[in-house]
Design a protein around this motif. Structure first.
Motif, PDB file in Angstrom:
ATOM      1  N   SER A 110      78.259   9.316  42.903  1.00 22.35           N
ATOM      2  CA  SER A 110      77.855   9.007  41.516  1.00 22.35           C
ATOM      3  C   SER A 110      76.999  10.026  41.059  1.00 22.35           C
ATOM      4  O   SER A 110      76.934  10.762  39.743  1.00 22.35           O
ATOM      5  CB  SER A 110      77.338   7.690  41.206  1.00 22.35           C
ATOM      6  OG  SER A 110      76.118   7.233  41.985  1.00 22.35           O
ATOM      7  N   ASP A 111      75.941  10.167  41.837  1.00 15.26           N
ATOM      8  CA  ASP A 111      74.844  11.391  41.310  1.00 15.26           C
ATOM      9  C   ASP A 111      75.352  13.025  41.333  1.00 15.26           C
ATOM     10  O   ASP A 111      74.715  13.569  40.621  1.00 15.26           O
ATOM     11  CB  ASP A 111      73.793  11.204  42.149  1.00 15.26           C
ATOM     12  CG  ASP A 111      72.792   9.998  42.042  1.00 15.26           C
ATOM     13  OD1 ASP A 111      73.146   9.380  41.020  1.00 15.26           O
ATOM     14  OD2 ASP A 111      71.836   9.666  42.873  1.00 15.26           O
TER      15      ASP A 111
ATOM     16  N   SER B 176      79.210  13.759  38.414  1.00 12.27           N
ATOM     17  CA  SER B 176      78.095  14.043  37.496  1.00 12.27           C
ATOM     18  C   SER B 176      79.027  15.090  36.512  1.00 12.27           C
ATOM     19  O   SER B 176      79.854  15.782  36.925  1.00 12.27           O
ATOM     20  CB  SER B 176      77.036  14.951  37.882  1.00 12.27           C
ATOM     21  OG  SER B 176      76.518  15.663  37.019  1.00 12.27           O
ATOM     22  N   ASP B 177      78.702  14.904  35.336  1.00 11.07           N
ATOM     23  CA  ASP B 177      79.400  15.826  33.947  1.00 11.07           C
ATOM     24  C   ASP B 177      78.819  17.092  33.874  1.00 11.07           C
ATOM     25  O   ASP B 177      79.209  17.887  33.186  1.00 11.07           O
ATOM     26  CB  ASP B 177      79.496  14.904  32.931  1.00 11.07           C
ATOM     27  CG  ASP B 177      78.100  14.203  32.365  1.00 11.07           C
ATOM     28  OD1 ASP B 177      76.961  14.926  32.986  1.00 11.07           O
ATOM     29  OD2 ASP B 177      77.817  13.821  31.183  1.00 11.07           O
ATOM     30  N   LYS B 178      77.881  17.361  34.538  1.00 14.89           N
ATOM     31  CA  LYS B 178      77.147  18.634  34.840  1.00 14.89           C
ATOM     32  C   LYS B 178      76.855  18.911  35.946  1.00 14.89           C
ATOM     33  O   LYS B 178      76.808  18.287  37.021  1.00 14.89           O
ATOM     34  CB  LYS B 178      75.838  18.860  33.614  1.00 14.89           C
ATOM     35  CG  LYS B 178      74.733  18.226  34.365  1.00 14.89           C
ATOM     36  CD  LYS B 178      73.323  18.506  33.082  1.00 14.89           C
ATOM     37  CE  LYS B 178      72.358  17.889  33.742  1.00 14.89           C
ATOM     38  NZ  LYS B 178      71.197  18.118  32.656  1.00 14.89           N
ATOM     39  N   PRO B 179      76.858  20.288  36.207  1.00 13.66           N
ATOM     40  CA  PRO B 179      76.621  20.909  37.559  1.00 13.66           C
ATOM     41  C   PRO B 179      75.425  20.426  38.336  1.00 13.66           C
ATOM     42  O   PRO B 179      74.365  20.172  37.526  1.00 13.66           O
ATOM     43  CB  PRO B 179      76.528  22.571  37.321  1.00 13.66           C
ATOM     44  CG  PRO B 179      76.955  22.794  36.081  1.00 13.66           C
ATOM     45  CD  PRO B 179      76.871  21.615  35.237  1.00 13.66           C
ATOM     46  N   VAL B 180      75.638  20.252  39.486  1.00 11.25           N
ATOM     47  CA  VAL B 180      74.316  19.547  40.469  1.00 11.25           C
ATOM     48  C   VAL B 180      74.098  20.676  41.513  1.00 11.25           C
ATOM     49  O   VAL B 180      74.994  21.055  42.385  1.00 11.25           O
ATOM     50  CB  VAL B 180      74.764  18.213  41.026  1.00 11.25           C
ATOM     51  CG1 VAL B 180      73.489  17.795  41.780  1.00 11.25           C
ATOM     52  CG2 VAL B 180      75.235  17.320  39.859  1.00 11.25           C
TER      53      VAL B 180
ATOM     54  N   VAL C 164      71.794  22.195  34.594  1.00 14.24           N
ATOM     55  CA  VAL C 164      71.963  21.758  35.875  1.00 14.24           C
ATOM     56  C   VAL C 164      71.166  20.728  36.286  1.00 14.24           C
ATOM     57  O   VAL C 164      69.956  20.527  35.727  1.00 14.24           O
ATOM     58  CB  VAL C 164      71.868  22.916  36.828  1.00 14.24           C
ATOM     59  CG1 VAL C 164      70.456  23.524  36.976  1.00 14.24           C
ATOM     60  CG2 VAL C 164      72.214  22.537  38.212  1.00 14.24           C
ATOM     61  N   THR C 165      71.464  19.560  37.010  1.00 17.86           N
ATOM     62  CA  THR C 165      70.838  18.652  37.773  1.00 17.86           C
ATOM     63  C   THR C 165      70.199  19.180  38.975  1.00 17.86           C
ATOM     64  O   THR C 165      71.169  19.763  39.687  1.00 17.86           O
ATOM     65  CB  THR C 165      71.337  17.504  37.721  1.00 17.86           C
ATOM     66  OG1 THR C 165      71.655  16.856  36.502  1.00 17.86           O
ATOM     67  CG2 THR C 165      70.684  16.395  38.491  1.00 17.86           C
ATOM     68  N   ILE C 166      69.119  19.014  39.405  1.00 19.81           N
ATOM     69  CA  ILE C 166      68.862  19.524  40.841  1.00 19.81           C
ATOM     70  C   ILE C 166      68.458  18.278  41.550  1.00 19.81           C
ATOM     71  O   ILE C 166      67.503  17.531  41.213  1.00 19.81           O
ATOM     72  CB  ILE C 166      67.424  20.508  40.790  1.00 19.81           C
ATOM     73  CG1 ILE C 166      67.947  21.668  40.173  1.00 19.81           C
ATOM     74  CG2 ILE C 166      67.121  20.705  42.111  1.00 19.81           C
ATOM     75  CD1 ILE C 166      67.029  22.926  40.055  1.00 19.81           C
ATOM     76  N   ALA C 167      69.184  18.178  42.614  1.00 20.82           N
ATOM     77  CA  ALA C 167      69.074  16.965  43.719  1.00 20.82           C
ATOM     78  C   ALA C 167      68.592  17.222  44.852  1.00 20.82           C
ATOM     79  O   ALA C 167      68.782  18.501  45.443  1.00 20.82           O
ATOM     80  CB  ALA C 167      70.427  16.311  43.531  1.00 20.82           C
ATOM     81  N   LYS C 168      67.721  16.385  45.357  1.00 17.93           N
ATOM     82  CA  LYS C 168      67.446  16.605  46.869  1.00 17.93           C
ATOM     83  C   LYS C 168      68.130  15.564  47.879  1.00 17.93           C
ATOM     84  O   LYS C 168      67.998  14.491  47.541  1.00 17.93           O
ATOM     85  CB  LYS C 168      65.883  16.656  47.089  1.00 17.93           C
ATOM     86  CG  LYS C 168      65.277  17.571  46.061  1.00 17.93           C
ATOM     87  CD  LYS C 168      63.783  17.632  46.071  1.00 17.93           C
ATOM     88  CE  LYS C 168      63.134  18.181  47.248  1.00 17.93           C
ATOM     89  NZ  LYS C 168      63.106  19.572  47.379  1.00 17.93           N
TER      90      LYS C 168
ATOM     91  N   LYS D 105      80.204  21.756  41.237  1.00 11.48           N
ATOM     92  CA  LYS D 105      80.721  21.765  39.661  1.00 11.48           C
ATOM     93  C   LYS D 105      82.183  20.898  39.676  1.00 11.48           C
ATOM     94  O   LYS D 105      82.744  21.053  40.729  1.00 11.48           O
ATOM     95  CB  LYS D 105      81.103  23.124  39.321  1.00 11.48           C
ATOM     96  CG  LYS D 105      80.135  23.767  38.662  1.00 11.48           C
ATOM     97  CD  LYS D 105      80.580  25.458  38.377  1.00 11.48           C
ATOM     98  CE  LYS D 105      79.362  26.273  37.934  1.00 11.48           C
ATOM     99  NZ  LYS D 105      79.925  27.628  37.440  1.00 11.48           N
ATOM    100  N   ASN D 106      82.197  19.694  38.762  1.00  6.76           N
ATOM    101  CA  ASN D 106      83.089  19.073  38.791  1.00  6.76           C
ATOM    102  C   ASN D 106      83.797  18.407  40.096  1.00  6.76           C
ATOM    103  O   ASN D 106      84.677  18.207  40.477  1.00  6.76           O
ATOM    104  CB  ASN D 106      84.551  19.686  38.185  1.00  6.76           C
ATOM    105  CG  ASN D 106      84.145  20.229  36.898  1.00  6.76           C
ATOM    106  OD1 ASN D 106      83.792  19.838  35.910  1.00  6.76           O
ATOM    107  ND2 ASN D 106      84.757  21.712  36.754  1.00  6.76           N
ATOM    108  N   GLY D 107      82.417  18.143  41.020  1.00  8.71           N
ATOM    109  CA  GLY D 107      82.900  17.387  42.284  1.00  8.71           C
ATOM    110  C   GLY D 107      83.007  18.437  43.215  1.00  8.71           C
ATOM    111  O   GLY D 107      83.396  17.826  44.458  1.00  8.71           O
ATOM    112  N   GLU D 108      82.885  19.462  43.087  1.00 12.58           N
ATOM    113  CA  GLU D 108      83.490  20.575  44.326  1.00 12.58           C
ATOM    114  C   GLU D 108      82.314  21.443  44.427  1.00 12.58           C
ATOM    115  O   GLU D 108      81.671  22.051  43.671  1.00 12.58           O
ATOM    116  CB  GLU D 108      84.666  21.531  43.740  1.00 12.58           C
ATOM    117  CG  GLU D 108      85.878  20.444  43.584  1.00 12.58           C
ATOM    118  CD  GLU D 108      86.473  19.920  44.874  1.00 12.58           C
ATOM    119  OE1 GLU D 108      86.496  20.516  45.897  1.00 12.58           O
ATOM    120  OE2 GLU D 108      86.953  18.644  44.740  1.00 12.58           O
ATOM    121  N   PRO D 109      82.070  21.878  45.998  1.00 11.31           N
ATOM    122  CA  PRO D 109      81.038  22.644  46.088  1.00 11.31           C
ATOM    123  C   PRO D 109      81.514  24.097  45.810  1.00 11.31           C
ATOM    124  O   PRO D 109      82.696  24.322  46.254  1.00 11.31           O
ATOM    125  CB  PRO D 109      80.756  22.426  47.749  1.00 11.31           C
ATOM    126  CG  PRO D 109      82.106  21.977  48.210  1.00 11.31           C
ATOM    127  CD  PRO D 109      82.734  21.013  46.972  1.00 11.31           C
TER     128      PRO D 109
END
Length: 106
Positions: free
Chosen positions: A13-14, A18-22, A52-56, A81-85
């Protein structure tokens, strides 16, 4: 916006949905270079919050996603982006270099 702690359970989900890059920072508490770049990632998270969201992901606590992603060395940052690395960066770097790399990939 502070960086977001992501777990095996919340990765879908995170990050993937996500609807924006992570940008996911795979790290561990015992990793010196990981701790070195953490403040820079917090600053970049604030500066680029609208893009962009920055996740750890702590690889010691979230072994499933670390294994799925094939994480062998850290710090490893992977941009989704769009669920793909779509890009990754291995190792520590100064804030300016990290931000320039990320902005170039967005």
């Amino acid at each position: 916006m502070p960086t977001k702690a992501v777990t095996d359970a919340s990765f879908q989900s995170d990050v993937l949905d996500s609807d924006k890059p992570v940008l996911v920072d795979f790290w561990a508490d015992w990793c010196g270079p990981c701790k070195m770049i953490a403040p820079a990632l917090e600053e970049i998270s604030d500066e680029l919050a609208d893009k962009v969201t920055i996740a750890k992901v702590d690889i010691m606590e979230n072994t499933d996603i670390a294994a799925k992603m094939g994480v062998q060395s850290i710090p490893l940052m992977v941009l989704f982006k769009n669920g793909e690395p779509v890009a990754n960066k291995l190792g520590a770097a100064p804030k300016g270099a990290l931000k320039a790399w990320l902005e170039g990939e967005l």
